[in-house]
Scaffold this motif. Structure first.
Motif, short mmCIF file in Angstrom:
data_model
loop_
_atom_site.label_atom_id
_atom_site.label_comp_id
_atom_site.label_asym_id
_atom_site.label_seq_id
_atom_site.Cartn_x
_atom_site.Cartn_y
_atom_site.Cartn_z
N GLU A 147 0.82 -1.21 0.00
CA GLU A 147 0.00 0.00 0.00
C GLU A 147 0.86 1.27 0.00
O GLU A 147 0.48 2.28 -0.59
N PHE A 148 2.00 1.20 0.66
CA PHE A 148 2.86 2.39 0.74
C PHE A 148 3.43 2.76 -0.63
O PHE A 148 3.56 3.95 -0.96
N TRP A 149 3.77 1.74 -1.43
CA TRP A 149 4.37 2.00 -2.74
C TRP A 149 3.38 1.83 -3.89
O TRP A 149 3.78 1.73 -5.05
N ASP A 150 2.09 1.85 -3.58
CA ASP A 150 1.08 1.72 -4.62
C ASP A 150 1.01 3.01 -5.44
O ASP A 150 0.73 4.10 -4.90
N GLU A 151 1.30 2.90 -6.73
CA GLU A 151 1.32 4.08 -7.59
C GLU A 151 -0.09 4.58 -7.91
O GLU A 151 -0.23 5.73 -8.36
N ASN A 152 -1.11 3.77 -7.69
CA ASN A 152 -2.47 4.20 -7.99
C ASN A 152 -3.03 5.14 -6.92
O ASN A 152 -4.04 5.80 -7.15
N ILE A 153 -2.38 5.18 -5.77
CA ILE A 153 -2.82 6.08 -4.70
C ILE A 153 -2.14 7.42 -4.89
O ILE A 153 -0.91 7.49 -5.06
N ILE A 156 -0.80 12.75 -2.26
CA ILE A 156 -1.29 13.57 -1.15
C ILE A 156 -2.00 12.74 -0.09
O ILE A 156 -2.25 13.23 1.01
N VAL A 157 -2.32 11.49 -0.42
CA VAL A 157 -3.02 10.62 0.54
C VAL A 157 -2.00 10.07 1.53
O VAL A 157 -0.95 9.56 1.13
N PRO A 158 -2.26 10.18 2.83
CA PRO A 158 -1.31 9.64 3.83
C PRO A 158 -1.18 8.12 3.70
O PRO A 158 -2.13 7.41 3.34
N ARG A 159 0.00 7.63 3.99
CA ARG A 159 0.29 6.20 3.88
C ARG A 159 0.55 5.60 5.26
O ARG A 159 1.18 6.24 6.12
#
Length: 217
Positions: A147-153, A156-159
């Motif tokens: 989830e931290f390295w998901d490029e689709n997110i 600006i969204v906190p990880r």
């Protein structure tokens, strides 16, 4: 030397396994499986565990809220609950069985084979407990990295990041596996009891005496 170090290894295995079991129970109930730092408000830190989500404020302390439904949790947290419960139960059963199998315990001194079996089963349960503690912690860590390295997110969204409970869980699994290994090593070591040595020497002396009487004219 084996007779001297065997009780020490058994006691060390029990103590290390006990430490791992306590850490495993602590990991189960800690709410810091995941941490979330908000850049807009650096004074707040959100944490998520298996049972509740908390917010840590610099001025107001920690406020937690329990999850409303087990089915509403992410899959890794649902399975982690079950595996951690199984790990804690297997560790407790391993402590009970291996405790009765210790050589320093006077109960069942004449039943050495049964005490060895108790130590063997206890060591295997510690292995199972350690593995079932490492698996959910590693699974949550893996999903957090994805989830931290998901490029689709969007950026600006906190990880979410690793929480302290993950490191405690890894240490717990390592201690449980190490403690079980120490107990099983004591079973594999060969023992030579003084009574058996005395019996073997006496039997050899009898055989020598018989040979001397046969060789006399």
């Amino acid at each position: 030397m084996a007779l001297v170090y065997q009780p020490v290894m058994q006691l060390s295995g029990i103590l290390v396994s006990l430490l791992g079991w306590v850490l495993s129970c602590l990991t189960t109930y800690l709410p810091q499986w995941k941490n979330l730092n908000l850049e807009l408000n650096e004074l707040e830190i959100w944490t998520m565990g298996l049972w509740q989500a908390c917010v840590v404020q610099e001025e107001g302390g920690m406020q937690c809220k329990d999850f409303d439904s087990f089915l509403a949790l992410p899959p890794e947290l649902r399975i982690s609950r079950i595996l951690m419960f199984f790990s804690n139960g297997a560790g407790l059963l391993g402590l009970l069985l291996s405790g009765f199998g210790l050589d320093c315990l006077k109960i069942g001194e004449r039943q050495q084979e049964q005490k060895k079996r108790l130590l063997l089963f206890g060591g295997m349960l510690f292995w199972i407990s350690g593995i079932t503690a490492i698996v959910p912690v590693s699974w949550v860590a893996h999903s957090t990295v994805q989830e931290f390295w998901d490029e689709n997110i969007p950026d600006i969204v906190p990880r979410w990041d690793f929480g302290e409970a993950l490191f405690v869980g890894w240490l717990a699994g390592f201690c449980l596996i190490l403690g079980g290994s120490l107990l099983n090593c004591t079973i594999c070591s060969t023992e030579v009891h003084p009574s058996s040595v005395h019996y073997a020497v006496a039997e050899q002396q009898d055989q020598c005496q018989c040979l001397e009487t046969e060789t006399r004219p």
